[in-house]
Design an enzyme around this catalytic site. Structure first.
Site, mmCIF file in Angstrom:
data_model
loop_
_atom_site.group_PDB
_atom_site.id
_atom_site.type_symbol
_atom_site.label_atom_id
_atom_site.label_comp_id
_atom_site.label_asym_id
_atom_site.label_seq_id
_atom_site.Cartn_x
_atom_site.Cartn_y
_atom_site.Cartn_z
ATOM 1 N N ASP A 1 -16.750 0.113 31.164
ATOM 2 C CA ASP A 1 -15.937 -0.676 30.243
ATOM 3 C C ASP A 1 -16.535 -2.054 29.998
ATOM 4 O O ASP A 1 -16.283 -2.664 28.973
ATOM 5 C CB ASP A 1 -14.515 -0.803 30.779
ATOM 6 N N ARG B 1 -7.883 5.710 24.325
ATOM 7 C CA ARG B 1 -8.520 5.001 25.425
ATOM 8 C C ARG B 1 -9.978 5.449 25.494
ATOM 9 O O ARG B 1 -10.400 6.368 24.825
ATOM 10 C CB ARG B 1 -7.779 5.178 26.756
ATOM 11 N N GLY B 2 -10.718 4.742 26.345
ATOM 12 C CA GLY B 2 -12.165 4.866 26.344
ATOM 13 C C GLY B 2 -12.719 3.693 25.549
ATOM 14 O O GLY B 2 -12.319 3.470 24.401
ATOM 15 N N ALA B 3 -13.614 2.920 26.169
ATOM 16 C CA ALA B 3 -14.033 1.650 25.568
ATOM 17 C C ALA B 3 -14.532 1.793 24.127
ATOM 18 O O ALA B 3 -14.084 1.055 23.239
ATOM 19 C CB ALA B 3 -15.099 0.981 26.446
#
Length: 356
Positions: free
Chosen positions: A240, A51-53
């Site tokens: 995001d 996760r994490g853009a």
């Protein structure tokens, strides 16, 4: 003098698979997964193993390149049709982070002029690797610009995890803390736990402690008291998706912190790469907000904490209006004020003037 310390990585390319750090297991277990099938990549993104853009974009790019190596297409046109189908499949894994779509579209575009299947396969691998290499450089430059806004001894609040494990390296909102550590500048980080999935508690504190960075954990509902009692000097968050007018989607709870920053008269900064800016999305009202499984709210570590049958609202993100954002920090520099004019200018080449 540069200080040596650990900066964790979350995604690595191998010839036959992708290796990811399973962020669902942190901090109790450091587990690396080998993803070999496109369904594995889709699942890893959808279930927050990665996760994490930016990290989502990198993983998706590698996943598409990996899947393409196995195509049995007899022509380049057939190859492109299969690639588009897999592109659409991976794009369905999460709807809010624009980096996912940006990276997948970049891979598809990279073979636009390919004349053979073998050429296309090689090009896709090279382009995916290039995305990761570029992101590491981008994150460091974001960190340099962000660090110019802070002074030794500052006490800074953040939410979620916009760090090294959410990107290729350094992170976005956490990048200035790594660079401060390198330069011997002391910044004290306060990390909001970030319910319901606890990315701040599980991930941000873990990775900053790996680097020996001064970090204090708070629960989400302690933010106002912490700003008041601990003399917080600024808030910095990741993003995001940033709309054309500067409205910014980020982890749920970010909007509330922006309102607190305005109330306390402290700056509220957004740190994000250009790939997170979506000029095709005019305002925050046009950003799709992902709603996730109610069990993320009703359970903690598999244990039910709420009554059976209770109604649950579980948006993964909220949108901070641009007027609450002191500045947006990108690899091109720092912008503020009229975001509708300043954001498109970032794509015109060269470093922007710092306007703070």
């Amino acid at each position: 003098m540069t200080e040596r310390f650990i900066i964790p990585r979350s995604v690595e390319w191998n010839d036959t698979h992708i290796t990811i750090l399973n962020q669902q297991k942190l901090p109790s277990e450091t587990e690396y997964l080998e993803l070999k099938e496109i369904s594995d990549i889709w699942d890893a993104i959808a279930t927050l193993k990665v996760r994490g853009a930016p990290a989502i974009g990198i993983t998706a790019a590698y996943g598409l390149a990996l899947a393409a190596q196995r195509y049995k297409a007899s022509s380049i046109d057939e190859f492109k049709q299969q690639l588009q189908k897999d592109r659409d499949y991976l794009a369905s894994s999460r709807p809010t982070a624009v980096n996912l779509f940006w990276a997948l579209n970049r891979l598809v575009s990279s073979i636009e002029n390919a004349t053979s299947v073998n050429e296309a396969k090689t090009t896709l691998i090279h382009e995916a690797i290039r995305i990761q290499v570029e992101d590491e450089d981008v994150c460091r430059r974001i960190g340099e610009h962000a660090l110019s806004l802070f002074q030794d001894g500052d006490r800074i609040l953040t939410i979620c995890n916009a760090g090294s494990i959410a990107t290729a390296r350094y992170g976005t909102a956490l990048a200035p803390f790594y660079l401060a550590k390198e330069k011997g500048i002391h910044l004290h980080v306060f990390a909001s736990e970030t319910r319901p999935v606890l990315q701040g508690a599980r991930l941000t504190t873990w990775e900053l402690m790996q680097a020996g960075i001064d970090v204090t954990l708070i629960t989400d509902n302690m933010a106002a008291q912490t700003i008041h009692a601990k003399n917080i000097t600024a808030i910095i968050v990741g993003a995001d998706r940033i709309a054309a007018n500067g409205d910014t989607a980020n982890k749920i709870g970010t909007f509330g912190l922006a309102l607190l920053a305005k109330s306390f008269g402290i700056p509220f900064y957004v740190a994000a790469p250009l790939s997170t800016i979506d000029l095709a999305t005019k305002t925050g009202k046009d950003i799709p907000i992902e709603e996730r499984n109610p069990e993320e709210v009703t359970h903690i570590a598999g244990t039910r904490i709420a009554p059976e049958g209770v109604n649950v609202y579980n948006p993964a993100f909220d949108v901070t209006p641009h007027e609450l954002i002191t500045a947006i920090i990108t690899e091109k520099g720092i912008i503020s004020g009229n975001y509708e004019a300043a954001l498109p200018a970032l794509f015109e080449g060269g470093e922007t003037s710092e306007t703070i």
